[in-house]
Write an enzyme that holds these catalytic residues in place. Structure first.
Site, PDB file in Angstrom:
ATOM      1  CB  CYS A   1      -1.764 -10.079   0.528  1.00 24.48           C
ATOM      2  SG  CYS A   1      -1.626 -10.706  -1.230  1.00 24.48           S
ATOM      3  CG  ASP A   2      -3.528  -4.229   0.070  1.00 19.04           C
ATOM      4  OD1 ASP A   2      -2.724  -5.852  -0.555  1.00 19.04           O
ATOM      5  OD2 ASP A   2      -3.711  -4.465  -0.748  1.00 19.04           O
TER       6      ASP A   2
ATOM      7  CB  SER B   1      -6.121   0.804  -3.935  1.00 22.78           C
ATOM      8  OG  SER B   1      -5.179  -0.479  -4.765  1.00 22.78           O
TER       9      SER B   1
END
EC number: 4.2.1.9
Length: 555
Positions: free
Chosen positions: A119-120, A470
């Site tokens: 993830c990010d 985002s």
């Protein structure tokens, strides 16, 4: 071998005694020690399955004659952290991840590292650590989530987390019932993996292939696909070859590799966060690269994909259409084709071996969505050091826009105004004091942009912020405005009604004020007072640099 520091010689008998307590024997001490950097956690859907990935990596290491040692670092789910105090900690977690990996690798003298992110902030944090340590390393991510399926009126549509965020705006406007929202909520995220669109996590996992730090398939093979486990085993085997050949991250992550990463990025229409993260990785690698170079790349590199949130397709569709290799194949005229990769082949050789694009999910370079890439860095008197926009997700009618500023000094105030129906067509929302220092932590403004999109205002209203967006954001959203308000950047001088000019075609972001007026106003802006005065965020506020340099810590 570096691991000889803990396993050879009479003086290392205590070290070997401790290693024997782990189940190692004398034969084990003749083999390379490999650190397996896992980021498994039970609270992040993108990481819930990473133990399985780690086990496959261990199998590969063992089969190739190494000894694998798994250890963990942290991982934050940006979706769960969104729109509350938790989002202040998301970007700062990147530096913690890099630091913890550095500590573990140095303390235990590993010969090589296999990184398992998904993830990010985990992907860039681990890439930064790999460059900083500069020992043989390879990446294998957990893979993307499948899109959800929503049945409505005897029709099934593909949905994802962003569908839920935007649906909140539809409910607020009376276009969807709460019961319909609940049905969407139940099916949007069907299982493990990084959120299904070309959001930040999947952008970074795809770019890791272009950087040369992962094997083909890393960015697109779904989390639930058996090929993902096979890829992990191959990564475990390949780290042994990298150690044998003494190929280290700084041999791979060069200015040419950064060029290739951004070339892929703009072709995919990746997340704006990639600019922040790849610049931070370049900093750790000592690879000189400027924001202006991104515009030069974007000017000549075609946009070949329209993946969520820019279009209808998800990462599983990209994978079925040939994956990153097929995109790189179309991009060969714009790549630095001699750049090295952990596979032992050059990026050009990997592109040659990939299947031809389908001209649907991955368009031919001769038939692009746009002759220019999906990202742009805007400059002007409002953003002297730059501001980033995903232009592939901007409606054509918003590529050039002039409108009055609506000033909000926090995300919460802007969200309240949007939910209250107080935003008018043509407005330019300005959300400031949300930068790296000001937030602190440079929160993502997904809630405001999703509300605008859900209400149908993304073609009528622009949003500018010194915070982030985002990867799921769409619309005329300019983020990373630098210098930020907390650093007394021009954005701090804005007042309600100031006329803002946005010209994405020409990379311009400006306010209709003279330099003298901006400086006069800034002279009257109160000295920024940090919002958090204790804990890690206090340290972060005192040490973080501008978004224009990747929001890394001061040297």
């Amino acid at each position: 071998m570096k691991s000889e520091d803990v396993k050879l010689g009479i003086e290392r008998a205590p070290h070997r005694s401790l290693l024997r307590a782990l189940g190692l024997n004398t034969e084990s001490f003749q083999k390379p020690f490999i650190g397996i950097v896992n980021s498994f956690t039970e609270v992040v859907p993108g990481h819930i399955h990473l133990r399985q990935i780690s086990e496959a990596v261990k199998e590969g290491i063992n089969a190739a004659g190494g000894v694998g040692f798994e250890f963990n670092t942290i991982a934050v789910c940006d979706g769960i952290a969104m729109n509350h105090a938790g989002m202040k900690y998301s970007l700062p977690s990147r530096e913690i991840i890099a630091n913890t990996v550095e500590i573990m690798a140095m303390a235990h003298a590993f010969d090589g590292l296999v990184f398992i992110p998904n993830c990010d902030k985990v992907v860039p944090g681990m890439l930064m650590a790999a460059c900083r340590l500069n020992i043989p390393s390879i990446f294998v991510s957990g893979g993307p989530m499948l899109a959800g399926r929503l049945r409505k009126n005897d029709q099934v549509s593909c949905v994802d987390l962003n569908s839920v965020f935007e649906a909140v705006g539809q409910v607020a406007k009376g276009q969807m019932t709460e019961e319909e929202l609940l049905e969407l909520e139940k099916v949007a995220c069907p299982g493990c993996g990084s959120c299904a669109g070309m959001f930040t996590a999947n952008t970074m996992n795809c770019l890791t292939e272009a950087l040369g730090m992962a094997l083909p398939g890393n960015g697109t093979i779904p989390a639930v696909d058996s090929r993902r486990t096979q890829l992990a085993k191959s990564a475990g085997q390949q780290i042994m070859q990298l150690i044998k050949d003494n190929i280290c991250p700084k041999d791979i992550i060069t200015p040419d590799a950064i060029h290739n990463a951004f070339s892929l990025d703009v072709a995919l229409g990746g997340s704006t966060n990639s600019v922040l993260h790849v610049m931070a990785v370049a900093h750790e690698a000592g690879a000189d690269f400027s924001l202006e170079q991104i515009n030069r790349i974007s000017d000549c590199t075609p946009n070949l994909c329209k993946l969520r949130p820019s279009g209808p397709y998800h990462i599983e569709n990209l994978d079925q259409s040939g994956g990153i290799g097929s995109v790189l194949k179309e991009l060969k005229p714009w790549l630095k084709n001699d750049a090295r990769t952990v596979s032992g082949k050059t990026i050009g050789q990997l592109a040659d071996a990939a299947p031809k694009a389908d001209n649907k999910v991955i368009r031919f370079a001769s038939n692009p969505y746009s002759p220019k890439g999906g990202l742009a860095v805007l400059f002007g008197n409002l953003a002297p050091n730059g501001s980033v926009v995903k232009r592939s997700a901007v409606a054509p009618e918003m590529m050039v826009h002039r409108g009055p500023a609506r000033i909000f000094d926090s995300e919460e105030l802007a969200t309240k105004a949007i939910m209250g129906g107080k935003i008018k067509t043509g407005d330019v929302l300005v959300i400031r004091y949300e930068g790296p220092k000001g937030g602190p932590g440079m929160r993502e403004m997904l809630t405001p942009t999703s509300l605008l999109a859900g209400m149908g205002l993304d073609k009528e209203v622009a949003l500018i912020t010194d915070g982030r967006f985002s990867g799921a954001t769409r619309g005329a959203a300019m983020g990373h405005v630098s210098p930020e308000a907390a650093a007394c950047g021009p954005i701090a001088a804005l007042q309600d009604g100031d006329m803002i000019n946005i010209d994405i075609h020409n990379y311009k972001l400006s306010v209709e004020l003279s330099d003298e007026e901006i400086q006069k106003r800034l002279a009257n802006v109160p000295v920024f007072e940090p919002k958090i005065k204790s804990g890690y965020l206090k340290f972060y506020t005192e040490n973080v640099t501008s978004a224009s340099t990747g929001a890394v810590f001061k040297d």
